[in-house]
Design an enzyme around this catalytic site. Structure first.
Site, mmCIF file in Angstrom:
data_model
loop_
_atom_site.group_PDB
_atom_site.id
_atom_site.type_symbol
_atom_site.label_atom_id
_atom_site.label_comp_id
_atom_site.label_asym_id
_atom_site.label_seq_id
_atom_site.Cartn_x
_atom_site.Cartn_y
_atom_site.Cartn_z
ATOM 1 N NE ARG A 94 -48.610 96.442 28.481
ATOM 2 C CZ ARG A 94 -49.877 96.307 28.141
ATOM 3 N NH1 ARG A 94 -50.726 95.701 28.965
ATOM 4 N NH2 ARG A 94 -50.322 96.767 26.994
ATOM 5 C CE LYS A 147 -58.243 92.030 31.058
ATOM 6 N NZ LYS A 147 -59.602 92.182 30.539
ATOM 7 C CG ASP A 148 -52.239 92.000 30.559
ATOM 8 O OD1 ASP A 148 -53.168 91.547 29.863
ATOM 9 O OD2 ASP A 148 -51.997 93.217 30.660
ATOM 10 N NE ARG A 196 -63.125 86.768 29.271
ATOM 11 C CZ ARG A 196 -63.982 87.775 29.437
ATOM 12 N NH1 ARG A 196 -65.264 87.519 29.692
ATOM 13 N NH2 ARG A 196 -63.594 89.018 29.364
ATOM 14 N NE ARG A 197 -63.700 91.539 27.402
ATOM 15 C CZ ARG A 197 -62.644 92.259 27.756
ATOM 16 N NH1 ARG A 197 -61.724 92.571 26.858
ATOM 17 N NH2 ARG A 197 -62.498 92.683 29.007
ATOM 18 N NE ARG A 199 -53.041 93.067 20.679
ATOM 19 C CZ ARG A 199 -51.730 92.978 20.462
ATOM 20 N NH1 ARG A 199 -51.294 92.276 19.441
ATOM 21 N NH2 ARG A 199 -50.864 93.584 21.253
ATOM 22 C CG ASN A 241 -54.114 102.456 24.192
ATOM 23 O OD1 ASN A 241 -55.062 102.865 23.539
ATOM 24 N ND2 ASN A 241 -52.962 103.111 24.256
ATOM 25 N NE ARG A 250 -58.277 96.715 22.990
ATOM 26 C CZ ARG A 250 -58.138 95.541 23.544
ATOM 27 N NH1 ARG A 250 -59.197 94.792 23.769
ATOM 28 N NH2 ARG A 250 -56.959 95.090 23.907
ATOM 29 C CB CYS A 256 -54.320 85.102 25.184
ATOM 30 S SG CYS A 256 -52.901 85.025 24.108
#
Length: 310
Positions: free
Chosen positions: A14, A88-89, A136-137, A154, A156, A160, A247
């Site tokens: 990516r 994790k992706d 999760r968070r 959402r 990157n 955020r 997810c």
């Protein structure tokens, strides 16, 4: 005219700053291990559906495989030899014909608390907004602070952080590994203890995917593979797989390897934080997959069919 030689290896990734760091680190390690110049290992940036869709939670549009689908297609098309991902992706079950071949050494697995108004989550005023794309968070924040509003954001890391600066949300949580790799760990107001705020499966790990039948690339990657990270990830992904994890579900899991011993902790949380179930396993590294699967099966049974409904 002199014909240029073909690349030694071709990496697909990516295009986010963190993804590019991971790809360049893989390139650097491979070049050093095999005595070839950096430019002999090419990096191709591939735009994924997950990068294109920024206005909705991933759970609504198909899950975390949206960050890997186009890169995996490039593997099938043989336009790249290896795909570099944040572990994790990756989908819990890889497409037939593709395998997780190697891992880079794992970074810090903990979550960082990003906030200009409070040092810790405990100090955040009631009614504050915490923004996160991670169920999760969000669930774990609600578990600790049911008086706080969790909203979906959402983007990157830079995006955020800007949402904190603009006041769109009061705080967010990010993987400390990513902040360290980007050289901005000082943005963290504090860091959660991994014992009380269990990380995501694969957090801090860089996973390298290849075609199962590409023995040349797999042998070249063996030179940079971190055994302990790969074994820990095997246990964590088996845990996630037994839970049918994606997810769309709040699941946490973390394995550690010490010599020939492995320890795993796993957790499931209702999305509103009201109920949680936790378990642990310990055994040999050869049992990594079995231990993870057993822990996942236990929590799936304890949670019951409706556990993740809300």
């Amino acid at each position: 005219m002199v014909q240029s030689s073909p690349p030694f290896l071709r990496i697909g990734t990516r295009g986010s700053p963190l993804a590019l760091w991971q790809a360049h680190e893989t390139q650097r390690r491979l070049a050093a291990a095999h005595g070839v110049p950096l430019e002999a290992i090419t990096i191709t940036v591939i735009k994924t559906t997950g990068d294109a869709i920024q206005d909705r939670p991933l759970a609504e549009v198909g899950g975390k495989g949206l960050f890997t689908k186009e890169i995996e297609q490039a593997l099938f098309d043989e336009t790249i030899d290896l795909a570099v991902h944040s572990a994790k992706d990756m989908e819990t079950a890889l497409p037939d014909g593709l395998v997780l071949t190697a891992c880079l050494p794992r970074e810090d697995v903990r979550d960082a608390f990003i906030c200009a108004k409070a040092k810790t989550l405990a100090e955040l005023p009631a009614g504050s907004k915490v923004g996160t794309a991670s169920l999760r968070r969000g669930a774990m924040v609600k578990r600790l602070r049911p008086d706080i509003e969790v909203v979906s954001i959402r983007g990157n890391v830079d995006t955020r952080l800007r949402k904190i600066s603009s006041g769109e949300v009061d705080a967010t949580l990010l993987a400390l590994a990513g902040l360290k790799r980007l050289g901005i760990a000082d943005k963290a107001a504090s860091v959660f203890d991994a014992e009380t705020f269990l990380p995501a499966v694969g957090q801090g790990a860089v996973a390298i995917e290849t075609r199962a039948g590409d023995s040349r690339t797999r042998e070249l990657l063996a030179a940079i593979d971190c055994r302990d990270t790969r074994i820990a990830l095997t246990a964590e992904r088996a845990f996630l797989g037994a839970l049918d994890g994606s997810c769309r579900t709040p699941i946490a899991g973390h394995a550690t390897v010490d010599g020939e011993r492995l320890a795993l902790r796993g957790l499931i949380v209702k999305t509103d934080g009201s109920v949680a179930h936790e378990t642990s396993r310990a055994g040999t590294v050869g049992e990594a997959e079995a231990l993870g699967a057993d822990a996942g099966a236990e929590l799936k049974a304890r949670g019951g069919a409706g556990f993740f409904a809300g």
